[in-house]
Design an enzyme around this catalytic site. Sequence first.
Site, PDB file in Angstrom:
ATOM      1  N   TYR A 237       4.037   2.754   9.472  1.00 25.99           N
ATOM      2  CA  TYR A 237       2.798   3.536   9.436  1.00 25.99           C
ATOM      3  C   TYR A 237       2.396   3.864   8.001  1.00 25.99           C
ATOM      4  CZ  TYR A 237      -0.181   7.704   9.715  1.00 25.99           C
ATOM      5  OH  TYR A 237      -1.189   8.611   9.536  1.00 25.99           O
ATOM      6  N   LYS A 241      -0.799   2.168   5.947  1.00 21.40           N
ATOM      7  CA  LYS A 241      -1.860   3.082   5.501  1.00 21.40           C
ATOM      8  C   LYS A 241      -1.998   3.019   3.983  1.00 21.40           C
ATOM      9  CE  LYS A 241      -4.027   5.773   7.568  1.00 21.40           C
ATOM     10  NZ  LYS A 241      -5.391   5.651   8.140  1.00 21.40           N
TER      11      LYS A 241
END
Length: 461
Positions: A237, A241
């Site tokens: 994640y 990102k």
Amino acid sequence: MELGDIPKYFAGKTILVTGATGFLGKVFLEKILRVQPNIKKLYLLVRSSNTHLATQRLHFEVFKKDLFRLQRDEKGENFGTFISEKVVVVVGDVSLEMLGVKDAKMREDMLKEINIIVHSAATTRFDERFDIAMATNTMGAFNVLSFAKNCLKLEILLHVSTAYVYGQMKGLISEKPFFMGQTLKGSSTLDIELEKKLIENKLSELEAQKADEQTIDMVMKKFGIVRANLHGWPNTYAFTKAMGEMLVANMKDLPLIIIRPTVVTSTHFEPFPGWVDDVRALNFIIDGYGKGIIRSFVGVPETVLDIIPVDMVVNSMIVAMVARSKNLCTNLIYNISSSLRNPINFSDVLDNTYCYFTKNPWINKNGKPVLIAKKMALFSTSMDEFDPNKGSKMESAIELFRPYTIFEGIFDDQNVENLRMVAKRAIDEGFDFDPRNINWKNYLMNVYIPGVMKYSMRSKM
């Protein structure tokens, strides 16, 4: 200079929102529609096979939620008409070029009309499949930017990132952008195109092996963690990102804002205290503890848990867009956080959680209260200290949460403080995003934990 009337800026504006079915997206929609019902149009991008199903999804996952209770009560039977007049459902997908909008007429209208883009679509699973996370979090950001470049009347593009793009950095973490190819390990260089190629190769290998879907899921999840760790990120994640931010921050000639929220929790005040959407992040720990499932967890008592109510995040987004449009604050990045201005440590959160559940036990499906005898124990070293959880899903959760519950960073928010300085009137007029205004004990005992009890633990939406 001081910001003027915040809602006035949005009157007559057309806004595109990605991620409208997500927690932050829902709260943003509710606030905009409540404070400025005279917006012109809301284009909401929804993944679905057709418009009918996309409309149903928005109805059940967004507008039917308790979050919109005040507006439903105020407008009564006219609420549905109001939503249908303002909202245009767009079937699409951020992972595709031109956001996957196949309807040529709609695409043309969007490019002519859109004034503001709020890009909050993301997959937030820490261990998401690498191919899915790359498509959504990294290339999704690129595709939104490419779309924005073709919008004839674009005034603002707001990209929602996460404060944890800087991984497990210690000390004061500044509001500075990544440069292209930057890693969290000084010795390596990141090539986004190479990462995409490695994903393609891995999927081709699995296809050649005739791997089933379960195997593909497992392999691609592990592959994401391996690639993230190689470059210094704790999980897929944060890694994807960060790559998305690199693509966004290096795009020139666009009116751009990047916001980096920390751990987003329930509403503080608006539209009412305590609304929360799902059992993730800190909600997961509180949910499991209140149900008697989690008795111990990974963490250090002194760790500052950087939590921030979702309505404060939304208020900061709205104020930042207006300030940027008036050139009162032209910073690129804003850490929406509490650890510098009003810190609370893990131990204090657990003290309040223990206190709450001893007074207000959760009632299980058999109608019996679950009695909590002890405060949650925290361990920071080996998995041997979690014997009841060995080999379980909890063991996986513990490892995924570890980077955040033993975190040693504090988020600088000087850019956000500058924003607060020019928005003093706005803060007083219902756009509060100052964490110093949070009384943590009151928020935890009377707002947040009761909200988790009501909306997550009891599954009453």
